[in-house]
Design a protein around this motif. Sequence first.
Motif, PDB file in Angstrom:
ATOM      1  N   VAL A   1       0.965  -1.072  -0.057  1.00  0.00           N
ATOM      2  CA  VAL A   1       0.069   0.005   0.113  1.00  0.00           C
ATOM      3  C   VAL A   1       0.869   1.288  -0.089  1.00  0.00           C
ATOM      4  CG1 VAL A   1      -1.797   1.177   1.235  1.00  0.00           C
ATOM      5  CG2 VAL A   1      -1.985  -1.237   1.039  1.00  0.00           C
ATOM      6  N   VAL A   2       0.565   2.020  -0.990  1.00  0.00           N
ATOM      7  CA  VAL A   2       1.458   3.429  -1.017  1.00  0.00           C
ATOM      8  C   VAL A   2       0.647   4.365  -1.273  1.00  0.00           C
ATOM      9  CG1 VAL A   2       3.675   2.005  -1.627  1.00  0.00           C
ATOM     10  CG2 VAL A   2       1.916   3.026  -3.405  1.00  0.00           C
ATOM     11  N   VAL A   3       1.215   5.746  -1.307  1.00  0.00           N
ATOM     12  CA  VAL A   3       0.542   7.048  -1.774  1.00  0.00           C
ATOM     13  C   VAL A   3       1.017   7.084  -3.104  1.00  0.00           C
ATOM     14  CG1 VAL A   3       0.383   9.469  -1.485  1.00  0.00           C
ATOM     15  CG2 VAL A   3       0.133   7.872   0.684  1.00  0.00           C
ATOM     16  N   CYS A   4       0.188   7.010  -3.985  1.00  0.00           N
ATOM     17  CA  CYS A   4       0.747   7.158  -5.349  1.00  0.00           C
ATOM     18  C   CYS A   4       0.813   8.496  -5.880  1.00  0.00           C
ATOM     19  CB  CYS A   4       0.066   6.330  -6.289  1.00  0.00           C
ATOM     20  SG  CYS A   4      -1.637   6.933  -6.747  1.00  0.00           S
ATOM     21  N   CYS A   5      -0.158   9.389  -5.284  1.00  0.00           N
ATOM     22  CA  CYS A   5       0.113  10.736  -5.939  1.00  0.00           C
ATOM     23  C   CYS A   5      -0.445  11.596  -4.800  1.00  0.00           C
ATOM     24  CB  CYS A   5      -0.775  10.825  -7.118  1.00  0.00           C
ATOM     25  SG  CYS A   5      -2.362  10.002  -7.075  1.00  0.00           S
ATOM     26  N   THR A   6       0.012  12.855  -4.823  1.00  0.00           N
ATOM     27  CA  THR A   6      -0.689  14.105  -3.879  1.00  0.00           C
ATOM     28  C   THR A   6      -0.736  15.223  -4.925  1.00  0.00           C
ATOM     29  OG1 THR A   6       1.829  14.801  -3.590  1.00  0.00           O
ATOM     30  CG2 THR A   6       0.839  13.298  -1.987  1.00  0.00           C
ATOM     31  N   SER A   7      -1.291  16.150  -4.419  1.00  0.00           N
ATOM     32  CA  SER A   7      -1.555  17.487  -5.110  1.00  0.00           C
ATOM     33  C   SER A   7      -0.436  18.015  -5.802  1.00  0.00           C
ATOM     34  CB  SER A   7      -2.430  18.444  -4.425  1.00  0.00           C
ATOM     35  OG  SER A   7      -3.803  17.946  -4.049  1.00  0.00           O
ATOM     36  N   ASP A   8       0.962  17.916  -5.087  1.00  0.00           N
ATOM     37  CA  ASP A   8       2.214  18.453  -5.729  1.00  0.00           C
ATOM     38  C   ASP A   8       2.987  17.717  -6.042  1.00  0.00           C
ATOM     39  OD1 ASP A   8       2.576  17.287  -3.286  1.00  0.00           O
ATOM     40  OD2 ASP A   8       3.751  18.963  -2.548  1.00  0.00           O
ATOM     41  N   GLN A   9       2.878  16.303  -6.104  1.00  0.00           N
ATOM     42  CA  GLN A   9       3.651  15.227  -6.844  1.00  0.00           C
ATOM     43  C   GLN A   9       2.784  14.205  -7.469  1.00  0.00           C
ATOM     44  OE1 GLN A   9       6.664  14.692  -8.000  1.00  0.00           O
ATOM     45  NE2 GLN A   9       6.237  12.493  -8.436  1.00  0.00           N
ATOM     46  N   ASP A  10       2.605  14.352  -8.626  1.00  0.00           N
ATOM     47  CA  ASP A  10       1.390  13.674  -9.489  1.00  0.00           C
ATOM     48  C   ASP A  10       1.943  13.452 -10.787  1.00  0.00           C
ATOM     49  OD1 ASP A  10      -1.030  12.489  -9.693  1.00  0.00           O
ATOM     50  OD2 ASP A  10      -2.059  14.463 -10.433  1.00  0.00           O
ATOM     51  N   LEU A  11       2.899  12.715 -11.144  1.00  0.00           N
ATOM     52  CA  LEU A  11       3.163  12.443 -12.514  1.00  0.00           C
ATOM     53  C   LEU A  11       3.697  10.981 -12.599  1.00  0.00           C
ATOM     54  CD1 LEU A  11       2.830  13.409 -15.364  1.00  0.00           C
ATOM     55  CD2 LEU A  11       5.195  14.452 -14.942  1.00  0.00           C
ATOM     56  N   HIS A  12       3.258  10.085 -13.110  1.00  0.00           N
ATOM     57  CA  HIS A  12       3.718   8.809 -13.390  1.00  0.00           C
ATOM     58  C   HIS A  12       3.062   7.849 -14.497  1.00  0.00           C
ATOM     59  CE1 HIS A  12       0.406   6.549 -10.672  1.00  0.00           C
ATOM     60  NE2 HIS A  12       0.064   7.027 -11.633  1.00  0.00           N
ATOM     61  N   GLU A  13       3.844   6.791 -14.601  1.00  0.00           N
ATOM     62  CA  GLU A  13       3.169   5.810 -15.343  1.00  0.00           C
ATOM     63  C   GLU A  13       3.198   4.247 -14.585  1.00  0.00           C
ATOM     64  OE1 GLU A  13       5.302   4.619 -19.135  1.00  0.00           O
ATOM     65  OE2 GLU A  13       7.215   5.727 -18.209  1.00  0.00           O
ATOM     66  N   VAL A  14       2.159   3.508 -15.145  1.00  0.00           N
ATOM     67  CA  VAL A  14       2.276   2.162 -14.387  1.00  0.00           C
ATOM     68  C   VAL A  14       2.023   1.099 -15.524  1.00  0.00           C
ATOM     69  CG1 VAL A  14       0.862   1.058 -12.940  1.00  0.00           C
ATOM     70  CG2 VAL A  14       0.821   3.533 -12.757  1.00  0.00           C
ATOM     71  N   HIS A  15       2.836  -0.106 -14.972  1.00  0.00           N
ATOM     72  CA  HIS A  15       2.884  -1.245 -15.757  1.00  0.00           C
ATOM     73  C   HIS A  15       2.768  -2.417 -15.155  1.00  0.00           C
ATOM     74  CE1 HIS A  15       5.640   0.985 -18.773  1.00  0.00           C
ATOM     75  NE2 HIS A  15       6.036   1.686 -17.828  1.00  0.00           N
ATOM     76  N   CYS A  16       2.261  -3.378 -15.861  1.00  0.00           N
ATOM     77  CA  CYS A  16       1.817  -4.623 -15.043  1.00  0.00           C
ATOM     78  C   CYS A  16       3.388  -5.278 -15.075  1.00  0.00           C
ATOM     79  CB  CYS A  16       0.913  -5.484 -15.975  1.00  0.00           C
ATOM     80  SG  CYS A  16       0.802  -7.244 -15.300  1.00  0.00           S
ATOM     81  N   ALA A  17       3.797  -5.694 -14.010  1.00  0.00           N
ATOM     82  CA  ALA A  17       4.982  -6.428 -13.950  1.00  0.00           C
ATOM     83  C   ALA A  17       4.924  -7.920 -13.565  1.00  0.00           C
ATOM     84  CB  ALA A  17       5.954  -5.464 -13.014  1.00  0.00           C
ATOM     85  N   SER A  18       4.080  -8.501 -13.873  1.00  0.00           N
ATOM     86  CA  SER A  18       3.917  -9.893 -13.714  1.00  0.00           C
ATOM     87  C   SER A  18       3.415 -10.698 -14.736  1.00  0.00           C
ATOM     88  CB  SER A  18       3.015  -9.934 -12.334  1.00  0.00           C
ATOM     89  OG  SER A  18       1.666  -9.482 -12.568  1.00  0.00           O
ATOM     90  N   SER A  19       3.267 -11.998 -14.433  1.00  0.00           N
ATOM     91  CA  SER A  19       2.841 -12.906 -15.435  1.00  0.00           C
ATOM     92  C   SER A  19       1.431 -13.040 -15.629  1.00  0.00           C
ATOM     93  CB  SER A  19       3.746 -14.172 -15.218  1.00  0.00           C
ATOM     94  OG  SER A  19       3.547 -14.979 -14.247  1.00  0.00           O
ATOM     95  N   GLU A  20       0.659 -12.261 -14.391  1.00  0.00           N
ATOM     96  CA  GLU A  20      -0.582 -12.403 -14.235  1.00  0.00           C
ATOM     97  C   GLU A  20      -1.041 -11.104 -14.159  1.00  0.00           C
ATOM     98  OE1 GLU A  20      -2.152 -13.808 -10.273  1.00  0.00           O
ATOM     99  OE2 GLU A  20      -0.484 -13.042  -9.423  1.00  0.00           O
ATOM    100  N   PRO A  21      -2.510 -10.703 -14.365  1.00  0.00           N
ATOM    101  CA  PRO A  21      -3.001  -9.255 -14.472  1.00  0.00           C
ATOM    102  C   PRO A  21      -2.688  -8.670 -13.165  1.00  0.00           C
ATOM    103  CG  PRO A  21      -4.680 -10.927 -15.623  1.00  0.00           C
ATOM    104  CD  PRO A  21      -3.392 -11.721 -14.848  1.00  0.00           C
ATOM    105  N   CYS A  22      -2.328  -7.456 -13.001  1.00  0.00           N
ATOM    106  CA  CYS A  22      -2.162  -6.633 -11.772  1.00  0.00           C
ATOM    107  C   CYS A  22      -3.186  -6.020 -11.658  1.00  0.00           C
ATOM    108  CB  CYS A  22      -1.033  -5.668 -11.942  1.00  0.00           C
ATOM    109  SG  CYS A  22      -0.777  -4.641 -10.664  1.00  0.00           S
ATOM    110  N   VAL A  23      -3.890  -6.188 -10.479  1.00  0.00           N
ATOM    111  CA  VAL A  23      -5.170  -5.495  -9.684  1.00  0.00           C
ATOM    112  C   VAL A  23      -4.627  -4.605  -8.440  1.00  0.00           C
ATOM    113  CG1 VAL A  23      -7.490  -5.829  -8.974  1.00  0.00           C
ATOM    114  CG2 VAL A  23      -6.520  -7.437 -10.743  1.00  0.00           C
ATOM    115  N   GLY A  24      -5.094  -3.568  -8.561  1.00  0.00           N
ATOM    116  CA  GLY A  24      -4.847  -2.562  -7.706  1.00  0.00           C
ATOM    117  C   GLY A  24      -6.203  -1.772  -7.272  1.00  0.00           C
TER     118      GLY A  24
END
Length: 185
Positions: A125-148
Motif C-alpha cells: 500500500v502506497v500513496v501514489c500521488c499528491t496534489s504537488d507530486q502527481d506524474l507517473h506511469e504504471v506497468h503490469c510487472a507480473s505474469s498475471e494481471p495486476c489488480v490495484g
Amino acid sequence: MHPAMKTFITEIEEIIKLEENESRLTEKVSERLKKIVMKQGIIPDIYKQPNPDKYTLYPVYIDPDNRFSIASAVWDVGQSTPIHDHGTWGVIGIIQGKEREIHYAIHPGQPPLKEFERNLQKGDVVVCCTSDQDLHEVHCASSEPCVGLHIYGGNIGEIERHIYDSETGKKTTVVTAWDKVPETT
C-alpha cells in the motif's frame, strides 16, 4: 459488498470530513487500506477482469458528493498507462500481481524526467500521488494481471487530468471515464 469494504468506506468518509491536511489524510487512508487489501473477496472477481485492449478502471464506490472514489485498476500482462497525472491525491493497494510505477518530473518544453521507480506486489500500500507530486506511469510487472485498489480524492472517472508525451512532454487534457463492469454469467 464485502463487510470490510463497507466499514472502509465509512472510515474514509470520516477521515475526509475531519482531516484537512492532505499528508495526514493520505497517511490515514493508507493505514485503513492496509487492513483490507489482503482480505479474500474484498472486491468481487468481476472487478479483477482485464480488458485485452487497454488497462481498465472499474468503479467500486463513488462517494455521492464526489469527495472520493474507490477504483479497481486492472492491467493485463504487458499493459501500461501513458505518463499521466491525477489532479488529486491517491492511495493504492495491490490485490493481485505486481506493478511497476515510474514517477516523473516535468519541465515546460522538455521530455518528462524520470525521478524514481518502484515495484509493488500483492499487499503493498502506497500513496501514489499528491496534489504537488502527481506524474507517473504504471506497468503490469507480473505474469498475471495486476489488480490495484485505488482510492482518489474525488471522482476519478470525471476529473480532468493530463497525459504527457514521453518524447516532448506535451500535455493533453483528458477525462479517464469509468469502464463498464463486466456482467456476471
